[in-house]
Design an enzyme around this catalytic site. Structure first.
Site, PDB file in Angstrom:
ATOM      1  CG  HIS A 139      42.696  29.148  42.023  1.00 26.11           C
ATOM      2  ND1 HIS A 139      41.907  29.784  41.105  1.00 26.11           N
ATOM      3  CD2 HIS A 139      42.193  27.883  42.131  1.00 26.11           C
ATOM      4  CE1 HIS A 139      40.961  28.939  40.674  1.00 26.11           C
ATOM      5  NE2 HIS A 139      41.115  27.784  41.279  1.00 26.11           N
ATOM      6  CD  GLU A 150      38.624  27.108  38.790  1.00 27.50           C
ATOM      7  OE1 GLU A 150      39.420  26.181  38.526  1.00 27.50           O
ATOM      8  OE2 GLU A 150      38.337  27.425  39.957  1.00 27.50           O
ATOM      9  CG  HIS A 182      43.324  23.584  40.742  1.00 23.63           C
ATOM     10  ND1 HIS A 182      42.772  23.476  39.494  1.00 23.63           N
ATOM     11  CD2 HIS A 182      42.477  24.349  41.462  1.00 23.63           C
ATOM     12  CE1 HIS A 182      41.631  24.152  39.459  1.00 23.63           C
ATOM     13  NE2 HIS A 182      41.414  24.691  40.652  1.00 23.63           N
ATOM     14  CD  GLU A 183      42.726  25.061  45.165  1.00 20.86           C
ATOM     15  OE1 GLU A 183      42.508  26.292  45.160  1.00 20.86           O
ATOM     16  OE2 GLU A 183      41.903  24.226  44.728  1.00 20.86           O
TER      17      GLU A 183
HETATM   18 ZN    ZN Z   1      39.899  26.046  41.092  1.00 25.65          ZN
END
Ligand code: ZN
Length: 511
Positions: A279, A305, A275-276
């Protein structure tokens, strides 16, 4: 173009560069507070952050910037600026108009209170004691309400809450969010019911097998490399550290992520790292020509996101990704995972089950966690509920929306860092991100019909390039509603995301 206009624009961009570089330094001080800072430093750190934010406020509200904006926007040659230059001026002016309306004292007080509230939140969460957290949250909420009232006038939004949403998702409104979230909730609940009734149920016990933290650290590095987030080479622009709550921070060439390792929940760090990393790669791959310009920032939190959840879920929880990565995971984990079959593993990491914790939630129920938070925030800012009532309201909504019983406030209203950080208005971005990611995926499937086959071979390069070209490189040239239209040709719609979920989960669960 007149020399006056050129020279004013140049001066304005030089000033802006200073502010951007300054803000990136501030971010590192924040990062240090979360990752490395010794406990005793909190009071000193809150003063450091308060001073830095006051200085940044002074820089971005200096009368000279106001004068340059005036000169540029009133120049008879203004229309000779190109679209990128005009967007830069628009973004600087928007920020300037807002910041000049916010009293310096309020900005500094908010920064100081944020540091205190986060620190108290950590202690209160560990002690499962909401009453400890409540007074600090009340103070911070009052400060954010004051700011929201002021920003509402400048941004000309319908409500104070809309002004806060605009910080993270420009031009988005609670009304529009309510509309798409209603449709989202209906779609998610329908898929959830089908999964619950389906014949094929996953065995998730395999995910509780113990994997030592030092091995999980190696897994995190291997995952980062698999998706193209460089944390090891000599030219790396990233790194991975450990915090209570995972996050990403940084700018272009220095974008760092954090994760949290649990010995008996190895999947938790796997998906927070993916997830990160999503980003981080967005931030690293914004158009390099636009570095130090406002147009070279990310479009919005929702777009951020969309990119993190794309890597975490659409890529990272796919059968294709694990066809490639499961053998690597087994190799790193030694005997622990040796007997696990691909299909069993893929179903286990995609279990759909209503739960209490947002960051551990599956793709189907995740949106429901967000809708709970959005509704509460909307009510808080409309003075329809108080900080004191939050635990009760929270627990009731979790019962109504997800059918789960919250036992204590650490797994309830105190689970997230957002409110403790003063980030009211942020939560909707997560679900908007999912919605955008569904729309982006639809176009990606059309442009790159082979991307999933490539993924089974560990080849993610072409897909990453597609995302860079079609999403990341647009930076902040457009507001989110225009960017999604630019990428997909369509307005904001939940349909592609819901059909992605339906197709994926009907295969997994056999409905
Ligand atoms: Zn996030």
């Amino acid at each position: 173009m007149s020399t006056n206009l050129i020279s004013s624009y140049k001066k304005l961009m030089e000033k802006t560069k200073d502010i951007i570089v300054f803000a990136s330094s501030e971010a590192i001080v924040h990062w240090d507070m979360e990752t490395m800072m010794p406990p005793k430093a909190i009071s000193l750190r809150s003063q450091q952050l308060s001073l830095l934010s006051r200085l940044e406020h002074q820089m971005s509200t200096s009368p000279e910037i106001g004068k340059l904006i005036q000169e540029i926007t009133h120049s008879k040659d203004y229309d000779k600026l190109d679209a990128i230059q005009k967007r830069n001026v628009y973004l600087i002016k928007k920020h300037y108009d807002e910041q000049t309306k916010l009293p310096e004292e309020l900005v500094a007080e908010t920064a100081k209170q944020q540091a205190i509230t986060i620190d108290t939140w950590k202690k209160a969460k560990a002690a499962k004691n909401y009453n400890m957290f409540k007074p600090e949250l009340e103070k911070l909420l009052e400060l954010r309400k004051k700011a929201a009232e002021i920003l509402m006038e400048v941004k000309e939004t319908a409500t104070p809450y809309d002004a806060l949403i605009d910080i993270f998702e420009p031009k988005m409104t609670a009304k529009e969010i309510t509309r798409v979230f209603n449709e989202l909730r209906e779609g998610l609940v329908s898929i959830l019911k089908k999964c619950e009734k389906a014949p094929n149920q996953p065995d998730t016990s395999i995910l509780q097998r113990k994997i030592p933290i030092d091995i999980q650290r190696k897994i995190a590095v291997a995952l980062s490399e698999a998706v193209g987030y460089d944390v090891t080479s000599k030219t790396a622009g990233g790194r991975i550290d450990e915090t209570e709550h995972p996050f990403t921070t940084g700018y272009y060439d220095d974008v760092r992520i954090t994760t949290h390792y649990f010995e008996e929940m190895f999947a938790s760090s796997i998906f927070s790292v993916l997830h990160e990393a999503g980003h981080a790669m967005y931030e690293q791959n914004l158009n390099p020509e636009w570095m130090y310009q406002p147009v070279g920032n990310a479009c919005s939190s929702g777009f951020h996101e969309s990119q993190s959840r794309m890597i975490e879920n659409i890529v990272g929880r796919s059968r294709e990704f694990w066809t490639y990565f499961l053998p690597k995971l087994k190799e790193l984990a030694g005997k622990t995972l040796a007997d696990i079959a691909l299909d069993k593993f893929v179903h286990a990491i995609n279990q759909v089950k209503p739960s209490k914790i947002r960051v551990e939630a599956d793709e189907v129920t995740y949106g429901l966690h967000i809708i709970v938070r959005f509704n509460i925030e909307r009510d808080l800012f409309a003075n329809k509920c108080t900080v004191k009532e939050l635990p009760e309201i929270w627990n009731q909504r979790y019962k109504d929306y997800l059918g789960v019983k919250i036992e204590n406030d650490s797994e309830g209203v105190m689970q997230d860092t957002h409110w403790a950080s003063g980030y009211f208005g942020y939560f909707p971005s997560y679900a908007l991100g999912n919605i955008y990611s569904g729309q982006i995926l639809e176009v990606m499937n059309r442009d790159l019909p082979n991307w999933k086959t490539q993924l089974t071979k560990g080849n993610f390069k072409e897909t990453k390039q597609w995302l860079i070209k079609n999403v990341h490189a647009h930076g902040n040239l457009f507001d989110p509603a225009d960017l999604i239209k630019k990428i997909t040709g369509k307005e904001l719609t939940v349909k592609p995301y819901l059909s992605y979920l339906n197709e994926k989960y009907s295969k997994l669960y056999g409905f």
